[in-house]
Design an enzyme around this catalytic site. Structure first.
Site, mmCIF file in Angstrom:
data_model
loop_
_atom_site.group_PDB
_atom_site.id
_atom_site.type_symbol
_atom_site.label_atom_id
_atom_site.label_comp_id
_atom_site.label_asym_id
_atom_site.label_seq_id
_atom_site.Cartn_x
_atom_site.Cartn_y
_atom_site.Cartn_z
ATOM 1 N N LYS A 50 0.872 -1.179 0.000
ATOM 2 C CA LYS A 50 0.000 0.000 0.000
ATOM 3 C C LYS A 50 0.903 1.221 0.000
ATOM 4 O O LYS A 50 2.120 1.086 0.182
ATOM 5 C CB LYS A 50 -0.903 0.004 1.228
ATOM 6 C CG LYS A 50 -0.148 -0.220 2.541
ATOM 7 C CD LYS A 50 -1.054 -0.339 3.750
ATOM 8 C CE LYS A 50 -1.826 -1.632 3.855
ATOM 9 N NZ LYS A 50 -3.261 -1.493 3.617
ATOM 10 N N ARG A 51 0.341 2.413 -0.191
ATOM 11 C CA ARG A 51 1.184 3.595 -0.111
ATOM 12 C C ARG A 51 1.887 3.665 1.235
ATOM 13 O O ARG A 51 1.376 3.190 2.256
ATOM 14 C CB ARG A 51 0.328 4.848 -0.314
ATOM 15 C CG ARG A 51 0.016 5.106 -1.757
ATOM 16 C CD ARG A 51 1.260 5.318 -2.582
ATOM 17 N NE ARG A 51 1.876 6.566 -2.283
ATOM 18 C CZ ARG A 51 1.962 7.582 -3.129
ATOM 19 N NH1 ARG A 51 1.490 7.465 -4.367
ATOM 20 N NH2 ARG A 51 2.539 8.703 -2.784
HETATM 21 C C1 LIG Z 1 -5.580 -1.543 -4.173
HETATM 22 C C2 LIG Z 1 -4.402 -0.691 -4.379
HETATM 23 C C3 LIG Z 1 -4.085 0.290 -3.443
HETATM 24 C C4 LIG Z 1 -4.877 0.504 -2.172
HETATM 25 O O1 LIG Z 1 -4.358 -0.290 -1.150
HETATM 26 P P1 LIG Z 1 -4.772 -0.031 0.389
HETATM 27 O O2 LIG Z 1 -4.147 -1.183 1.096
HETATM 28 O O3 LIG Z 1 -6.263 -0.104 0.431
HETATM 29 O O4 LIG Z 1 -4.219 1.264 0.773
HETATM 30 C C5 LIG Z 1 -2.963 1.075 -3.657
HETATM 31 N N1 LIG Z 1 -2.190 0.904 -4.742
HETATM 32 C C6 LIG Z 1 -2.462 -0.045 -5.674
HETATM 33 C C7 LIG Z 1 -1.563 -0.189 -6.847
HETATM 34 C C8 LIG Z 1 -3.577 -0.864 -5.519
HETATM 35 O O5 LIG Z 1 -3.836 -1.788 -6.455
#
Ligand SMILES: *Cc1c(COP(=O)(O)O)cnc(C)c1O
Length: 811
Positions: free
Chosen positions: A545-546
């Site tokens: 995730k970010r």
């Molecule tokens: C789904 C997705 C996110 C979101 O992830 P979270 O864990 O909900 O913050 C961020 N970046 C990409 C590339 C994703 O596919």
């Protein structure tokens, strides 16, 4: 099956593109030419379907939704479109006849990375679901020349490189030069009285920017409805000022062109954080103004009046970034079509809906009024009037509560508060998980709730699960089909049929074999990209995730450092082998986030260099986390880390992608984790940490003393000591300071130390559970079976019913 093409037809169509587009016959064509020709053939099929449903003159007259978002994260399109149109087999065979493998073509495509993370990916999942549900809903955004940067890790540090995705990615974009729109910046307002004694505001001396639409067609699964994602590229009406050029002022003669083109040049890489820069305001207004003008024109062609605009058009604001749609629609109605204020306001309010995505103050947009007025004088004057009327209403409703009135003001203390403008105008406002929607009602928008409680609702986020399961994990998808039939591809709730096999040891065994194969596929990638050999029988513990402090990658690293300390103290300690996998981009200017990436990478090296621990503890930091990389990682995960501080993650969607691939969530009671817990039950998830109310209480009472943990908790003390002594020779002073710094009342804002013990215990539970293969298999199949409610199809049906009031086109 909606599309019945023969292999020969597809082959001929590809040959036609090669010859007429690239001047090549198949035998002498390059790989890029074959790739692009294949895309063009798919695009043609989509265009044919698009025209069937959306022809300007003849098409249906139902209400359509326009989803405004500064970000979309489509990832790749070829595989997804071929899957959605159910034409993979004919394409596979046709390409085989040219000696081409379809998989190699899929791999050539760059990601369209026009977003930062969850917010942009959600927008793309929703466009897929709207088309799948057979509804008319289109996206509007910016055609960034450079999307989210490419992340490289060099010497354990993040390096950003430009992402020039248009090189190959533009094959999906259809430019519509004839449908360009003019957008005006700067200049000044003048009052002019007409012959009837009516005052008009004239906007003069502005700078004109041209918006050129580039349309990406959007398919849905098994659906004839193809919609549009319209991306605006900015350019100037004047390429060279010949007068200046003639005087020898070469650079100056191109200034205007430069000013215009910089607007759609690059995506701001901040996630859940705003930067108050004028270029960002210009980006927002540029795509909003072009989009709203195009919408109004389209509506007039179809209906000949704007009086029924709100009955046929819904404009959805994805977070506050597109808020200017509200004053911009007012401007068009007032200035261009001479509506009276009250009538215009009524139509605009009935058109607008708004989704809030965060309550964190650093992510709430508040524009300095003077900057806004300088760049957008006419919009500013409209917002001033909206605020004046809003203030009158507040005085009437809350005469004795000045604090509340200030909190609810649209303009306050020299700032434009965009979230308040959205709530004042929108007829529906929603949060993105049950918990988040409750928090925005009780905290952020409490005053508005007192006035219009029915305006507020919840739609829990969802994912385009066919991408994340069927396309990303074909082995699992095929096995589910073998067990339960293909109905789950149309209705995700049918995944629940898997529950029948919870006690079936053969099925559990097959699932664990598939998981292992997916882990080996990821292990090969890790070997190639990180030169680390990982054990596919270790637990793949994934946090992707970010990078943000609230998401608490640091808590994860604390646990790893704790395990390291324990192994160093007692090398024979029985620790089940784990591979901790991270993927995360940090905003280029976010120092602490970059430090945390650095810590993860140095820690990875330290573990790898240590023969005592390396077979049991490993960290892999995968660079350039993106949609395509996520598609590789999700199917290989055993554990899904969703460990944000309670109250901070609005929903999360990564948690859903991992769940549907059979990973078990290790998470806090935050965002959609709460709903995952409700779906799978306590015994199929690992929950830890403080609750929202507990966090709130600690903050309110001002009793949080993070440094006390460093003295009183020996595990934490040892971790701090390890970091102070140096990780792989580096001391991460800023991180240590951010957690413990003296009497800094902001220390450990995200309660890493407060939640550490609880997290550590939950991690021990994970290790134990994993060693019971049957139990783990049952947990995993339950998670897959119960993931159906997190389908974006379900979310979109809720938006359609509760918020937008739209139906499938062919109903
Ligand atoms: C789904 C997705 C996110 C979101 O992830 P979270 O864990 O909900 O913050 C961020 N970046 C990409 C590339 C994703 O596919």
């Amino acid at each position: 099956m909606i599309n019945k093409f023969t292999v020969n037809e597809i082959k001929e169509r590809i040959e036609e593109k090669l010859l007429h587009h690239f001047g090549r016959e198949a035998k002498s064509a390059t790989k890029h030419q074959i790739y692009k020709s294949t895309c063009l053939v798919v695009r043609d099929i989509m265009s044919e379907l698009w025209n069937k449903n959306h022809d300007l003159i003849d098409s249906h007259k139902q209400k359509q939704i326009y989803y405004l978002s500064m970000e979309f994260l489509p990832g790749t399109s070829l595989k997804n479109n071929i899957f959605n149109l159910e034409i993979e087999n004919v394409f596979k065979e046709a390409l085989n006849e040219f000696g081409e493998n379809i998989e190699t073509l899929y791999e050539m495509e760059p990601d369209a990375g026009l977003g930062n993370g969850g917010l942009g990916r959600l927008a793309s999942c929703y466009l897929d679901a709207i088309a799948t549900c057979g509804m008319a809903g289109h996206g509007f955004s910016i055609c960034y020349e450079y999307g989210i940067f490419k992340q490289k890790i060099k010497d354990c540090k993040q390096i950003e490189e430009p992402d020039d995705w248009l090189n190959l990615g533009d094959i999906w974009l259809i430019p519509k030069y004839d449908e360009a729109e003019e957008v005006h910046f700067g200049g000044k307002l003048e009052e002019v009285w007409d012959e009837n004694g009516k005052m008009k505001l004239i906007h003069r001396d502005y700078t004109t920017v041209i918006g050129i639409p580039k349309d990406m067609l959007i398919t849905g699964y098994g659906s004839e409805v193809v919609n549009t994602l319209r991306l605006w590229k900015s350019t100037s009406p004047i390429s060279i000022n010949m007068e200046l050029f003639a005087k020898g002022k070469y650079l100056k003669s191109m200034e205007e062109k430069h000013f215009a083109e910089v607007i759609s040049k690059i995506l701001y890489p901040e996630d859940a954080h705003v930067e108050g820069k004028s270029l960002r305001i210009m980006q927002q207004y540029f795509f909003i103004s072009a989009s709203m003008q195009a919408l109004v024109k389209r509506h007039l062609i179809r209906f000949g009046t704007l009086d029924n605009f709100h009955e046929k058009v819904g404009v959805h604001i994805n977070d506050t970034h597109p808020t200017m749609a509200i004053p911009e629609l007012m401007r068009i109605f007032l200035d261009e079509y001479e509506y009276e204020w009250d009538k215009a306001w009524e139509i605009v309010c009935k058109t607008i809906t708004y989704t809030n995505h965060t309550i964190m103050s650093e992510a709430l947009e508040k524009w300095p009024e003077d900057l806004f007025a300088k760049l957008l004088p006419r919009l500013h004057s409209i917002v001033v009037e909206i605020n004046r009327r809003h203030t009158v209403m507040l005085m009437r409703e809350f005469p004795n509560n000045e604090a509340l009135r200030n909190e609810m003001a649209i303009i306050y203390d020299g700032k434009l508060k965009m979230a308040n403008l959205c709530v004042a105008a929108a007829h529906k406002v929603n949060g993105v998980s049950a918990l988040h929607s409750k928090i925005i009602k009780e905290k952020l928008f409490n005053g508005f709730v007192k006035l219009t409680p029915d305006k507020f609702t919840n739609v829990t986020n969802g994912i385009a699960y066919r991408r994340w399961l069927c396309q990303a994990n074909p082995k699992l998808s095929d096995f589910i089909e073998e067990l339960c039939g293909s109905e789950f591809k149309y209705n995700a709730m049918n995944l629940e049929n898997l529950m029948k096999y919870k006690e079936d040891s053969n099925v559990l065994e097959r699932l664990s074999i598939i998981k292992r194969e997916n882990k080996i596929r990821l292990a090969d990638y890790i070997k190639k990209h990180n030169n680390i050999i990982v054990n596919p029988d270790s637990i793949f513990d994934v946090q992707v995730k970010r990078l943000h402090e609230y998401k608490r990658q640091l808590l994860n690293l604390f646990h790893i450092m704790d395990l390291y300390n324990q192994l160093k103290e007692n090398p024979n300690k029985d620790i089940y082998p784990r591979t901790f996998i991270f993927g995360a981009k940090a905003a280029a200017g976010y120092h602490m986030a970059k430090q945390i990436i650095s810590l993860a990478c140095h820690l990875s090296k330290m573990l790898e260099d240590d023969p005592v621990v390396r077979d049991r503890l490993k960290i892999v930091f995968l660079e350039n986390y993106s949609v395509s990389l996520a598609e590789l990682i999700m199917p290989a995960a055993d554990v899904s880390e969703q460990i944000s501080l309670a109250g901070k993650e609005a929903s999360g969607t990564g948690n859903m992608k991992l769940m549907i691939n059979g990973a078990i969530t290790l998470g806090t009671m935050d965002g959609a984790n709460v709903e995952i817990l409700n779906a799978v039950g306590n015994e199929n998830i690992f929950i830890f940490g403080l609750l929202v109310d507990e966090v709130e209480k600690i903050i309110q009472s001002g009793i949080y003393r993070p440094w006390a943990y460093c003295h009183e908790n020996k595990y934490i003390a040892n971790i701090i000591k390890l970091m102070t002594d140096g990780i792989d020779g580096i001391v991460f002073g800023d991180i240590i300071n951010s957690l413990t710094a003296g009497y800094n009342s902001n220390a450990d804002q995200y309660f890493v130390l407060a939640d550490f013990d609880s997290y550590k215990m939950a991690q021990e539970d994970v290790s134990l559970a994993y060693q019971n293969k049957t139990k783990w298999g049952q947990m995993s199949i339950t998670n897959i079976a119960k993931s159906g409610i997190f389908s974006a199809d379900r979310s979109i049906k809720e938006y359609a019913d509760k918020i937008w009031g739209i139906k499938p086109i062919n109903d």
